[in-house]
Structures are given as C-alpha cells and as structure tokens.
Design a protein around this motif. Structure first.
Motif, PDB file in Angstrom:
ATOM      1  N   ALA A 137      25.385  54.384  30.824  1.00  0.00           N
ATOM      2  CA  ALA A 137      26.139  53.275  30.232  1.00  0.00           C
ATOM      3  C   ALA A 137      27.572  53.695  29.938  1.00  0.00           C
ATOM      4  CB  ALA A 137      25.447  52.794  28.957  1.00  0.00           C
ATOM      5  N   GLN A 138      27.734  54.914  29.456  1.00  0.00           N
ATOM      6  CA  GLN A 138      29.079  55.410  29.198  1.00  0.00           C
ATOM      7  C   GLN A 138      29.870  55.513  30.498  1.00  0.00           C
ATOM      8  OE1 GLN A 138      30.259  59.734  28.472  1.00  0.00           O
ATOM      9  NE2 GLN A 138      30.121  58.972  26.375  1.00  0.00           N
ATOM     10  N   ARG A 140      29.481  53.880  33.222  1.00  0.00           N
ATOM     11  CA  ARG A 140      29.802  52.533  33.713  1.00  0.00           C
ATOM     12  C   ARG A 140      31.029  51.972  33.002  1.00  0.00           C
ATOM     13  NH1 ARG A 140      25.327  50.760  32.788  1.00  0.00           N
ATOM     14  NH2 ARG A 140      24.408  51.162  34.865  1.00  0.00           N
ATOM     15  N   ASN A 141      31.090  52.110  31.685  1.00  0.00           N
ATOM     16  CA  ASN A 141      32.215  51.571  30.931  1.00  0.00           C
ATOM     17  C   ASN A 141      33.500  52.344  31.185  1.00  0.00           C
ATOM     18  OD1 ASN A 141      30.585  49.594  29.860  1.00  0.00           O
ATOM     19  ND2 ASN A 141      30.178  50.698  27.952  1.00  0.00           N
ATOM     20  N   ARG A 144      34.861  51.118  34.488  1.00  0.00           N
ATOM     21  CA  ARG A 144      35.541  49.823  34.360  1.00  0.00           C
ATOM     22  C   ARG A 144      36.898  49.986  33.674  1.00  0.00           C
ATOM     23  NH1 ARG A 144      34.458  44.399  34.797  1.00  0.00           N
ATOM     24  NH2 ARG A 144      35.828  43.091  33.537  1.00  0.00           N
ATOM     25  N   ALA A 145      36.964  50.875  32.682  1.00  0.00           N
ATOM     26  CA  ALA A 145      38.234  51.097  31.982  1.00  0.00           C
ATOM     27  C   ALA A 145      39.300  51.620  32.939  1.00  0.00           C
ATOM     28  CB  ALA A 145      38.031  52.070  30.822  1.00  0.00           C
ATOM     29  N   LEU A 224      36.312  57.387  22.814  1.00  0.00           N
ATOM     30  CA  LEU A 224      35.179  56.480  22.663  1.00  0.00           C
ATOM     31  C   LEU A 224      34.949  56.175  21.190  1.00  0.00           C
ATOM     32  CD1 LEU A 224      32.832  58.252  25.207  1.00  0.00           C
ATOM     33  CD2 LEU A 224      34.115  56.153  25.596  1.00  0.00           C
ATOM     34  N   THR A 230      29.540  54.613  23.977  1.00  0.00           N
ATOM     35  CA  THR A 230      29.657  54.104  25.344  1.00  0.00           C
ATOM     36  C   THR A 230      30.879  53.199  25.489  1.00  0.00           C
ATOM     37  OG1 THR A 230      28.254  52.179  24.876  1.00  0.00           O
ATOM     38  CG2 THR A 230      27.159  54.174  25.684  1.00  0.00           C
ATOM     39  N   ARG A 231      31.547  52.904  24.386  1.00  0.00           N
ATOM     40  CA  ARG A 231      32.666  51.951  24.394  1.00  0.00           C
ATOM     41  C   ARG A 231      34.003  52.684  24.383  1.00  0.00           C
ATOM     42  NH1 ARG A 231      35.755  48.602  20.843  1.00  0.00           N
ATOM     43  NH2 ARG A 231      34.928  49.666  18.994  1.00  0.00           N
ATOM     44  N   GLY A 273      30.738  50.372  37.482  1.00  0.00           N
ATOM     45  CA  GLY A 273      31.661  49.888  36.468  1.00  0.00           C
ATOM     46  C   GLY A 273      33.037  49.603  37.041  1.00  0.00           C
ATOM     47  N   SER A 276      33.072  46.459  39.114  1.00  0.00           N
ATOM     48  CA  SER A 276      32.928  45.220  38.356  1.00  0.00           C
ATOM     49  C   SER A 276      34.279  44.606  38.020  1.00  0.00           C
ATOM     50  CB  SER A 276      32.130  45.464  37.068  1.00  0.00           C
ATOM     51  OG  SER A 276      32.879  46.249  36.138  1.00  0.00           O
TER      52      SER A 276
END
Length: 349
Positions: A137-138, A140-141, A144-145, A224, A230-231, A273, A276
């Motif tokens: 999950a991390q 993936r984010n 995307r970042a 993060l 994960t954000r 990510g 996306s």
C-alpha cells in the motif's frame, strides 16, 4: 565501450569544502535576512549545510546554506521549480520558499569562503519513508505521488545550468572513468549494465517525453504520515533535478523498491500507483528495466568511488550501497516481458 574524457579538477559542489557555520551565526543570519528569531540545530547533509530552524513561537523551518562552489543558477532553477509547483500543483506536498525581508526567494550570505546562498523553507512534518515499515500500500501511494509530482513539473520551463550531473541516468557512460573503484566481486555486474546501456543508446535517445524530473525520489526524500505510514505528506530535496526522459524519474524511484524479499509485489504496487495518475508509452516500458538497473549500478559505482575519495564521510556516502547492490542482483535479468507480468495492465494503462 566508449571511454569518457577524464574528469576535470575544477572544484564542484560534491567535492568542495568550506568552513562550518557556527550556530549563533546561522541564527543571526536568519534574524537579519528574514526578520525571524529562533534557534537552529544542524542536520546531516552532503553538499550543503542544512539546519532545523525553530522560530520563537515553535514553528519549524529548514535553513539551507549552500556551499561556496554551488552554482547560483542551479539554486535559482530549484527555487523556480518550487515556485512553479506552488502555483501549478498546490496539492503536491513540497516545501515552500519563505521570502526574505526584501521579498526575494534567497539571499547571498557573505562568508570567509565567499558568497553562499541562504534559503529558508517551510518544514514538512512527517516521518522519512526509510524509517517506516514497507508495504505494498505504501509503494502504491509513493508511486502515485511521483506521477503527481511529475505532472506538476511537466510545464515548468526552467532549465538547469549547463553541465552534467553525476546522478543523471542519461550520462551513465561517464562512470566508465571511475568503475575501477568498484570491488572486483561487483565490477563485472556493473560493467555489464554499462555495456547494456551503450547498446540501448539509440532507443534511449529516441524517447520523446522529456521534462524536468525530480531525479532523487528516494526514501530519504519522501515523508509519510507517522499515524498512517502509507500516506505521503511530503517530498523534499530538489537538488538533483534535470531535464531528461520522464521514465528516468520512474527508474530512479523504482530502484529503491527492489532490495526486499517481496520486491516483485512492491514493484507491481509502485507501478500500479504511478499508472493510476499517468500512463507510460511503449518505448518507456521497454527501457524501464534497463534504466532501473542503470540507476542501481550508478549507486554502487558512485558510492565506492566517493567513499574512497572521502573516507571521513564514508558512512553517509555508503548508506544506500547495500540496498542498491541487492536490488541490482534481484533484477539483473528482468526483461520488459517480466515487468509486464508484475503489472498485467502495464501496456494498457
């Protein structure tokens, strides 16, 4: 294999030395230039002096004092990117430049070593990615970042000053001049990557999507949320930006996801990510495994070369060496077809 000309002896920002700024002097400079009072604490850095500046009301900032060999045009280029992102992509979490009392983004500080550019930036509160537990999950984010950052920089028309950056994948073959510093047990593998890059030069030169890229999107430069690791809440350090193929930025970032046992799953998540938010072109997909190997080989070569030159700073220089070497071993035979198996919709995204 093409052999580049020997490196010149001109002092540059990676090898320059300077007198350390005393903490009281740094505090006085902030007060004089920015009109702010507070305390500073030194942070680790390789090519400049970096401090945490805590204003009297408790607000944190990052103070950077460039080394005297740093090209002012390079810092102006970085400032332009941050100002562009603030206007064009305000949702991308990057530091903001704090203007001086005169309304300027930086100030030339007079020192015994000559003028040194001083900048003050807002502090992004978060935990560095390398200190957090890894997860798909991390990844993936983070992927995307990177895509969102690249979209924000896509129309930035600034250009770095003339010259080559050591960490630019486009100039991988320049490292032929220092590859003999790599230990014998690793040299054959990195030389194989250099040869592979040389054979692929026509395809690399033919890549059409080129823009300003961050070029150092690694776990030391990604922040993060400590409560939700994960954000992504921050992206820092724009000192290695170049104008290059867009896919190079992806290769750099991907290279830091390859040193764990679950590297294949993390790679797939990272690419999912990224996709996306931004699609890849067929030529970029074909070259991504090679360009990622190039970045890993660069990390190995440069670390062993520079640690031999500057043994007193070996621990800092070698901090990513072991993970780069493991990553290179993990994807030594990764093909575009193998990459597509990790991300089944890679070609259709």
């Amino acid at each position: 294999m093409t052999q580049p000309a020997p490196a010149t002896k001109k002092t540059d920002s990676m090898s320059a030395t300077w007198s350390a700024t005393a903490l009281p002097d740094a505090e006085a400079a902030v007060a004089a230039v920015y009109g702010l009072s507070g305390a500073v604490k030194r942070l680790s850095s390789e090519r400049d002096e970096t401090f945490l500046f805590t204003r009297s009301d408790g607000t944190d900032f990052v103070l950077k004092i460039a080394n005297p060999a740093e090209d002012p045009a390079a810092l102006e280029f970085q400032d332009g990117a941050l100002l562009h992102l603030a206007a064009a992509a305000p949702a991308v979490p990057v530091p903001r430049l704090v203007p001086t009392k005169a309304g300027e983004p930086s100030h030339a500080l007079a020192t015994a070593d000559g003028p040194r550019i001083m900048r003050l930036l807002t502090f992004l509160d978060g935990e560095l990615q390398y200190r957090t537990p890894v997860s798909e999950a991390q990844s993936r984010n983070v992927g995307r970042a990177l895509a969102e950052l690249g979209l924000g920089l896509a129309n930035y028309d600034g250009r770095p000053p003339a010259g080559k950056l050591m960490w630019d994948i486009s100039h991988t073959l320049d490292l032929c001049a220092v590859v003999d510093h790599v230990a014998p047990e690793r040299r054959a593998q990195v030389e194989t990557v250099l040869a592979e890059f040389e054979r692929a030069l026509p395809a690399i030169t033919g890549l059409t999507r080129r823009q300003i890229i961050h070029n150092d999107f690694n776990p030391h430069n990604i922040l993060l949320d400590p409560a939700e690791p994960t954000r992504v809440v921050g992206i820092i350090d724009f000192g290695d930006m170049v104008h290059a193929p867009l896919v190079n930025d992806l290769a750099v970032a991907l290279s830091y996801h390859l040193a764990t046992d679950n590297w294949a799953a993390r790679t797939g998540a990272f690419l999912a990510g990224f996709l996306s938010a931004r699609a890849l072109e067929p030529g970029e997909i074909e070259l991504l495994p090679l360009l990622t190997r190039c970045r890993l080989a660069m990390s190995v070569i440069i670390a062993e070369w520079r640690s031999a030159r500057f043994p007193e700073n070996r621990d800092y220089i070698m901090r990513n060496h072991a993970t780069a070497w493991r990553g290179l071993q993990n994807i030594g035979d990764l093909t575009p077809a193998g990459l597509k198996r990790l991300v089944p919709n890679l070609s259709e995204a």
